[in-house]
Design an enzyme around this catalytic site. Structure first.
Site, PDB file in Angstrom:
ATOM      1  N   GLU A   1     -11.346  -0.673  -3.517  1.00 17.66           N
ATOM      2  CA  GLU A   1     -10.571  -0.249  -2.611  1.00 17.66           C
ATOM      3  C   GLU A   1      -9.388   0.877  -3.057  1.00 17.66           C
ATOM      4  O   GLU A   1      -9.189   0.868  -4.283  1.00 17.66           O
ATOM      5  CB  GLU A   1     -10.200  -1.105  -1.660  1.00 17.66           C
ATOM      6  CG  GLU A   1      -9.124  -2.389  -2.428  1.00 17.66           C
ATOM      7  CD  GLU A   1      -8.783  -3.559  -1.231  1.00 17.66           C
ATOM      8  OE1 GLU A   1      -9.325  -3.723  -0.480  1.00 17.66           O
ATOM      9  OE2 GLU A   1      -7.783  -4.103  -1.587  1.00 17.66           O
TER      10      GLU A   1
ATOM     11  N   ASP B   1       0.916  -1.176  -0.056  1.00 22.23           N
ATOM     12  CA  ASP B   1       0.048  -0.097  -0.023  1.00 22.23           C
ATOM     13  C   ASP B   1       0.882   1.273  -0.041  1.00 22.23           C
ATOM     14  O   ASP B   1       0.537   2.279   0.798  1.00 22.23           O
ATOM     15  CB  ASP B   1      -0.821   0.165   1.108  1.00 22.23           C
ATOM     16  CG  ASP B   1      -1.815  -1.277   1.332  1.00 22.23           C
ATOM     17  OD1 ASP B   1      -2.136  -1.794   0.283  1.00 22.23           O
ATOM     18  OD2 ASP B   1      -1.962  -1.632   2.522  1.00 22.23           O
TER      19      ASP B   1
END
Length: 347
Positions: free
Chosen positions: A238, A50
């Site tokens: 997401e 991420d």
């Protein structure tokens, strides 16, 4: 985004040549005086999921990643965007009052710099109320690498809807600040990634206007997009990240479950940051492309517009993760992209 990390070997630097792609303008072959990496490359050969990044006032690039390598959160730095080094420390070692006590789990950090010079971090962590539901928190630091002092209260916590994760900051061209995040509905569903068995739960990507401090909400959040069966999004969407280029707003996001072979990177576009947003549904990065495994969780920044040998500009920069080391970790990859109207191309 979720936990874990990606595989791949470092990709070769190519000679500069971009042929027509989907009817896009032809860019002639050239030999720049400044070496430029081509195609996505392995930027950190370690667990660094991420990734989000920014260029700090000291001229260095800083990337921030999810829990990994024994650290609650991670930070790396670079002088040139191409080569990255982990600082081997957590930028936010302290746990906030609203978080699960003594938790080491902190995910999907993003950092912005305010007008007063301070840095604001957005991140996700399990709540004290329920360790299975995360919410978005904030922290403030004087140095981009931390330590960040966490706020006592979460920034976004739609608890009954499953919580919130994957927050990132965006400043519009008029100076207005926003934060986008995912309502984590798949934590209260069933099946793959908690949302493949009916009744399916919403996993909308939200936009929240904030004050100049980057923390105080202004009004209520608005929905940008949500998962859709017709768009083959799988159980969720997401990892939202907004980028503006030449009058068009791009919302980058990932679909499917992070640990599945279908995880990918897509984008939607809009003429205004508040929408309406139109999904492109084309995969900017897909599994197997460039040898990547489940690429996603991307963030973008404008690079330093340095001129190449032929007078053209460097493209914009993107960091993302993908599975590596026999699918036991998610490594950090880098790429450069160019925009053509409402289309994006990895170069």
């Amino acid at each position: 985004m979720q936990l874990l990390s990606l595989p791949f070997s470092s990709l070769a630097t190519l000679t500069l040549a971009v042929a027509p792609v989907f009817g896009l303008p032809y860019i002639p072959k050239r030999t720049p005086s400044v070496p430029v990496k081509r195609d996505p490359w392995l930027a950190l050969d370690t667990d660094f999921p991420d990734p989000a990044f920014l260029k700090a006032s000291n001229g260095k690039w800083y990337a921030f990643g999810t829990i990994g390598n024994g650290l609650r959160m991670q930070v790396a730095e670079s002088d040139n965007f191409s080569n990255w080094t982990s600082l081997n420390k957590s930028p936010m070692p302290k746990v906030a009052e609203w978080e699960q006590p003594n938790t080491i789990l902190a995910m999907a950090p993003d950092v912005i710099q305010r007008a007063d010079g301070k840095y604001v971090m957005y991140y996700s962590s399990p709540t004290k109320r329920d360790e299975n539901r995360q919410c978005v928190g904030t922290g403030i630091a004087n140095d981009p690498s931390g330590p960040y002092e966490p706020s006592d209260e979460p920034f976004a916590c739609p608890f009954d809807q499953g919580g919130a994760i994957d927050a990132s900051g965006f400043q519009d061209i008029d100076g207005t600040r926003y934060v986008t995040y995912k309502v984590n509905g798949n934590t209260i569903g069933k099946g793959e990634c908690g949302n493949s068995i009916p009744p399916l739960k919403p996993t909308p990507l939200m936009l929240q206007k904030v004050r100049e401090d980057g923390i105080t909400p202004v009004g209520k959040p608005i929905q940008m997009i949500d998962r859709a069966t017709s768009d083959n999004d799988g159980p969720l969407v997401e990892a939202p990240y907004i980028f503006h280029h030449a009058g068009t707003y791009f919302l980058f996001y990932s679909t499917h479950c992070y640990n599945s072979d279908q995880y990918d990177l897509r984008y939607a576009t809009a003429a205004n940051v508040t929408g309406p947003w139109q999904k492109d549904n084309a995969q900017l990065l897909k599994p197997g492309q460039y040898g990547l495994k489940s690429p996603g969780g991307a963030s973008l920044r404008s690079l330093s517009k340095t001129l190449l040998g032929d007078g053209s500009l460097f493209p914009d920069g993107m960091l993302f993760h993908g599975w590596c080391h026999d699918k036991t970790e998610r490594c950090m990859y880098a790429a450069k992209v160019r925009f053509f109207g409402n289309r994006v191309v990895v170069v």
